[in-house]
Write a protein that holds these residues in place. Structure first.
Motif, short mmCIF file in Angstrom:
data_model
loop_
_atom_site.label_atom_id
_atom_site.label_comp_id
_atom_site.label_asym_id
_atom_site.label_seq_id
_atom_site.Cartn_x
_atom_site.Cartn_y
_atom_site.Cartn_z
N SER A 180 -39.00 22.03 74.42
CA SER A 180 -40.13 22.23 73.36
C SER A 180 -40.38 23.75 73.60
CB SER A 180 -41.39 21.50 73.64
OG SER A 180 -41.06 20.06 73.69
N GLU A 181 -40.68 24.13 74.66
CA GLU A 181 -40.82 25.61 75.00
C GLU A 181 -39.89 26.37 74.40
OE1 GLU A 181 -41.39 27.59 78.77
OE2 GLU A 181 -43.39 28.39 77.89
N ALA A 182 -38.80 26.11 74.59
CA ALA A 182 -37.40 26.89 74.18
C ALA A 182 -37.64 26.84 72.85
CB ALA A 182 -36.24 26.08 74.86
N VAL A 183 -37.41 26.01 72.07
CA VAL A 183 -37.66 25.89 70.60
C VAL A 183 -38.77 26.81 70.06
CG1 VAL A 183 -37.68 24.79 68.35
CG2 VAL A 183 -36.34 23.92 70.55
N ASN A 184 -39.86 26.58 70.79
CA ASN A 184 -40.98 27.45 70.42
C ASN A 184 -40.72 29.06 70.52
OD1 ASN A 184 -43.82 26.20 69.47
ND2 ASN A 184 -42.59 24.69 70.78
N LEU A 185 -40.33 29.25 71.77
CA LEU A 185 -39.99 30.66 72.16
C LEU A 185 -39.10 31.26 70.84
CD1 LEU A 185 -39.72 30.54 76.10
CD2 LEU A 185 -41.49 31.67 74.57
N ALA A 186 -37.73 30.55 70.76
CA ALA A 186 -36.95 30.97 69.70
C ALA A 186 -37.74 31.22 68.51
CB ALA A 186 -35.96 30.00 69.37
N LEU A 187 -38.73 30.34 68.03
CA LEU A 187 -39.33 30.61 66.66
C LEU A 187 -40.38 31.77 66.69
CD1 LEU A 187 -40.18 27.10 65.77
CD2 LEU A 187 -38.60 28.37 64.62
N ASP A 188 -41.12 31.83 68.04
CA ASP A 188 -41.87 33.10 68.13
C ASP A 188 -41.20 34.47 68.02
OD1 ASP A 188 -43.98 31.65 68.89
OD2 ASP A 188 -43.78 31.48 71.15
N ALA A 189 -39.81 34.42 68.45
CA ALA A 189 -39.07 35.67 68.41
C ALA A 189 -38.59 36.22 67.13
CB ALA A 189 -37.80 35.66 69.36
N LEU A 190 -38.35 35.10 66.09
CA LEU A 190 -37.75 35.24 65.05
C LEU A 190 -38.76 35.48 63.69
CD1 LEU A 190 -34.82 32.61 65.47
CD2 LEU A 190 -34.83 35.03 65.20
N THR A 191 -39.96 34.89 63.95
CA THR A 191 -40.62 34.64 62.77
C THR A 191 -42.21 35.25 62.85
OG1 THR A 191 -41.44 32.72 63.69
CG2 THR A 191 -39.52 32.37 62.20
N GLN A 192 -42.66 35.37 61.82
CA GLN A 192 -44.20 35.56 61.81
C GLN A 192 -44.60 34.48 60.55
OE1 GLN A 192 -44.98 39.82 60.86
NE2 GLN A 192 -42.73 40.05 60.37
N PRO A 193 -46.00 34.40 60.75
CA PRO A 193 -46.61 33.55 59.79
C PRO A 193 -46.18 33.67 58.45
CG PRO A 193 -48.34 34.22 61.56
CD PRO A 193 -46.98 35.09 61.63
N GLY A 194 -46.13 32.61 57.70
CA GLY A 194 -45.69 32.57 56.37
C GLY A 194 -44.20 32.65 56.16
N ALA B 182 -53.01 28.91 79.71
CA ALA B 182 -54.46 28.75 79.12
C ALA B 182 -54.65 29.73 78.22
CB ALA B 182 -55.38 28.57 80.32
N VAL B 183 -54.65 31.10 78.50
CA VAL B 183 -55.32 32.19 77.94
C VAL B 183 -54.36 32.27 76.53
CG1 VAL B 183 -55.54 34.59 77.90
CG2 VAL B 183 -56.36 33.34 79.92
N ASN B 184 -53.29 32.13 76.59
CA ASN B 184 -52.25 32.16 75.51
C ASN B 184 -52.91 30.99 74.36
OD1 ASN B 184 -50.09 34.13 74.99
ND2 ASN B 184 -50.25 33.66 77.08
N LEU B 185 -53.22 29.90 75.01
CA LEU B 185 -53.22 28.90 73.93
C LEU B 185 -54.68 28.96 73.18
CD1 LEU B 185 -52.44 25.77 76.18
CD2 LEU B 185 -51.28 26.52 74.11
N ALA B 186 -55.69 29.62 74.16
CA ALA B 186 -56.91 30.02 73.57
C ALA B 186 -56.82 31.12 72.46
CB ALA B 186 -57.83 30.55 74.55
N LEU B 187 -56.10 31.95 72.71
CA LEU B 187 -55.73 32.92 71.62
C LEU B 187 -55.05 32.31 70.48
CD1 LEU B 187 -54.64 36.01 73.51
CD2 LEU B 187 -56.77 36.04 72.34
N ASP B 188 -54.05 31.58 70.84
CA ASP B 188 -53.21 30.86 69.44
C ASP B 188 -54.48 30.17 68.60
OD1 ASP B 188 -51.04 31.65 70.33
OD2 ASP B 188 -50.51 29.52 71.46
N ALA B 189 -55.30 29.36 69.43
CA ALA B 189 -56.34 28.56 68.69
C ALA B 189 -57.34 29.50 67.77
CB ALA B 189 -57.07 27.52 69.67
N LEU B 190 -57.68 30.72 68.18
CA LEU B 190 -58.65 31.41 67.62
C LEU B 190 -58.26 32.53 66.71
CD1 LEU B 190 -60.54 31.94 70.86
CD2 LEU B 190 -61.42 30.86 69.17
N THR B 191 -56.96 32.95 66.88
CA THR B 191 -56.63 34.08 65.96
C THR B 191 -55.46 33.97 65.18
OG1 THR B 191 -55.17 34.87 67.68
CG2 THR B 191 -57.35 35.66 68.02
N GLN B 192 -54.97 35.06 64.19
CA GLN B 192 -53.84 35.07 63.50
C GLN B 192 -53.64 36.67 63.52
OE1 GLN B 192 -54.10 33.43 59.66
NE2 GLN B 192 -56.26 33.38 59.82
N PRO B 193 -52.30 37.03 63.55
CA PRO B 193 -51.69 38.16 63.54
C PRO B 193 -52.67 39.18 62.69
CG PRO B 193 -49.92 36.73 63.18
CD PRO B 193 -51.20 35.90 63.27
#
Lengths: 478, 478
Positions: A180-194, B182-193
């Motif tokens: 799960s973390e691997a797939v999430n990291l891949a998406l983080d590296a490739l995309t932005q919201p929208g 933990a800190v990253n999850l907090a930021l994920d929940a609160l913010t957007q780019p």
């Protein structure tokens, strides 16, 4: 202050039998006098919440939780961030998970696609674990020497990957907290919201959740239970959606349908992604579960320009309790490493070394053979139970391997309703609408075959069959 | 096909001494005849890359890597996603980390703020670990029963938190992969780019990296080495930046300056965040390291409406090798749980139970006392070495606890240059510009005091002093 502790006991911050803070603790923390601290304890005692044990201290009494629960309501002022809501899959998945949690222990869990503990060699693994602690007694207290993956794990996975036609430099392999973390990291590296991400339909709800949590759009591409994602449909999507940034595929035993992509499709998929300059995220978590005389190459074997991100895990094949995933992010490797470091740092060394010493060894390969054999027996028993108990018209996709079966039920049946009915008697299933946002799968059902087919499991299938017949207004078959 | 394996050996996918795939393996994977497969191996043998061992197989030869490295260049086509670049801190941190990685083993590592392994009770921890494997032999092969945190860990941390004035219901406590997640999850929940996050300045580079990786803006708030973030400056920021969505503070032993916030500041901070409806993320990872007769309450102790997200970890105080963090996300608890589940699922049970059985126990509390004593000795020795060797005009912030000291060097000294000079002789330091994006800290330096002050460490301080004097064009003091 007595109210503070009363509240703590009601919330179970201090559970039944827990030792109360001493008079000294209370004085130091709350800056009160000795007599005030003592009085607090006496007030709580007089209310029956705590009991004194002479010369030891005060403890939360057995009867404390029978007091009327005084759960303090949060004073919720309006907050702009409350606008965040779960939508689609997140909300549905949360609802299902919460229902199951509130229900408590299950009689039979057909909902999770994980092999039962007895299908692993826990004894051997524990021996290895203990030997490792003896050999490296500081392994649990050693901080990371570098923010990267342990070289032994990298070397081991590089050698293993070469065995299925994927050539990776060890230093370009990263350990992750599961697939799960691997797939999430891949998406983080490739995309932005929208941005848009193409996925198989139906697909594993975890992928849908990850996409939704990142505020991406999931584009569901029609997929066959035999050959996986439709390459034609994907091509159309690539032509018409310029904000499509990545494609996620599970090439082997795609979840939930069980398709394994033919090599010809894999090659076309890689070429197509290259042509449209779109990244391919390959989630190869089930490759060890395919029954095949051929060695299956993943798409990554045809990657010539680093545009395939390969993700896998040892959670399902080796040790669910280690959370040991791994990946190679191709041309995004450096970026993924930095995001991983910023998010969750390195993995502990301990599970990495266990994985490094096991994967690819003869005993591991024998374990995989046994695991596949056992799962085949379990899948076949499940299929027979479906034939025995489920309504006429039920269609079954029995894949050549894997941890679950996927059923199309008669259209009048609602599997989300079935979920509630089954949970009420201690049986958990995975309803079809967890695997897609299209709304087309409520009469589909995924059932796990991870555990041995015991009488209790047979009973569960019979109960499910009865519930389905009741939904149809028909008498049960058995 | 010989080229494929030649490449694999050059990349070390097959390291020296590794066993080559057999003729049968090669036939099955690459769909070639027996004679072709055999020929591939003979070609590699004739080139000196592999050696036959009679009746065993082929192995990569010792001399294989002396061949001219034929590292295959990736055929990099232009890719739209290549526009993603590291900026600011990400790039700087990556550069420092990569330099250190390329350098290889260090003589003295003054760069990482982690206690040395010998400051922990590894023996006791290993005994507990082995006992746990005996008691629950399936713990490493058991899949998650639920996607949530283990109840024993929740109960233990709830009880522990009550000891410093924070009242949490156990079910609202989540285990995380370290404090970072933990800190990253907090930021994920609160913010957007694009959103803005207020942080202390200077601050731990990990927080800056997390903010940058999420495409947020870090607003650095001036902070005192004694009392931490300036509440006045924060108030101004809250009034003037409507896109400010969260404030991150390290209330105890703020990194790198070592400030501990007075209670009066904590109260004002909580009230201010509530007034402006902005979330407060409290990173309390160093509370165990404060030398104080008082029990220190974190900001969370004054939280009445769930707007403080509390994050902490056992990595620095108990066992760096377990990666065991925890958090309570207040009113965002449910959202954080779902993001955590979508990203990295649950933590393994094994480290959670080790933590649950240790934290708050008498032996744990004694360990913390010893740890603080030892660190005090090490900090004082470091301070004396600074006085002995470093240039006149060096200013030292010696905090009341913690794992490092923070130095202001004479303005002409560049600590990024010092980093390179020190690394060349096997010493790693943390240069000031890792702790801020303002560009104001190049003449600052963080030095770890995590390890016992041995002769080698003393030598390292002397070497650093000489390099500083050389930068100033002055003769060394010793």
């Amino acid at each position: 202050m007595a109210a503070h502790f009363e509240q703590a006991i009601a919330q179970q911050s201090l559970g039944v039998g827990a030792r109360m803070p001493s008079v000294r603790d209370i004085r130091r923390l709350h800056h009160v006098s000795h007599s005030t601290a003592l009085q607090v304890l006496r007030v709580l005692e007089s209310r029956g919440l705590i009991e004194a044990r002479p010369r030891v201290g005060y403890f939360v009494s057995d009867t404390a939780l029978q007091m009327p629960a005084a759960r303090e309501p949060l004073q919720l002022a309006p907050f702009p961030m409350q606008d965040h809501r779960f939508e689609g899959i997140g909300e549905r998945a949360a609802e299902y998970l919460n229902k199951a949690r509130l229900k408590g222990p299950l009689k039979v869990d057909l909902g999770s696609a994980m092999p039962a503990p007895e299908l692993f060699d826990a004894k051997l693994l524990n021996q290895l674990a203990v030997a490792l602690l003896r050999e490296q007694p500081q392994i649990l207290v050693h901080g990371p020497s570098a923010p990267f993956t342990h070289p032994d794990f990298q070397a081991s996975m590089a050698r293993y990957a070469l065995g299925f036609g994927v050539r990776l430099a060890p230093m370009d392999i990263g350990a992750t907290f599961g697939n799960s973390e691997a797939v999430n990291l891949a998406l983080d590296a490739l995309t932005q919201p929208g941005d848009m991400v193409a996925i198989e339909s139906p697909t594993f709800y975890g992928i849908l959740q990850a996409i939704e949590a990142k505020k991406l759009q999931a584009l569901e591409i029609p997929s066959s239970p035999h050959t996986g994602m439709s390459i034609e449909a994907l091509e159309l999507a690539l032509r018409t959606h310029p904000n499509l940034k990545a494609v996620v595929v599970v090439p082997h035993l795609q979840m939930p349908q069980g398709a394994t992509m033919p090599d010809s499709h894999k090659k076309r998929l890689v070429a197509l992604c290259r042509e449209y300059r779109v990244a391919l995220i390959e989630d190869d978590i089930y490759r060890e579960f395919v029954e095949s005389d051929e060695v299956l190459k993943p798409c990554k074997a045809w990657d010539t320009d680093g545009s395939v991100i390969y993700c896998s895990s040892l959670s399902k094949s080796y040790a669910p309790g280690l959370r040991l995933g791994w990946m190679n992010a191709g041309r995004w490797q450096e970026r993924v490493q930095m995001i991983k470091f910023a998010r969750s740092r390195n993995l502990p060394v301990w599970p990495q070394l266990l994985g490094a010493r096991t994967v690819g060894s003869p005993s591991y390969m024998r374990h995989l053979v046994r695991l596949r054999q056992q799962l085949r027996v379990q899948r076949q028993a499940a299929a027979q139970a479906v034939a025995r108990y489920f309504p006429i018209g039920t269609r079954l996709s029995l894949p050549a391997g894997g941890l679950s079966i996927w059923l199309e039920l008669p259209e009048q049946i609602s599997s989300s309703r079935l979920y509630d009915e089954a949970l009420a008697v201690g049986i958990r299933v995975a309803p079809g609408d967890m695997f897609s946002n299209t709304g087309h799968y409520d009469h589909f059902l995924r059932l796990s075959c991870g555990m041995p087919f015991t009488d209790a499991v047979d009973d569960a299938y019979r109960s499910l069959g009865r519930m389905m017949h009741a939904q149809l207004g028909l008498p049960p078959r058995a």
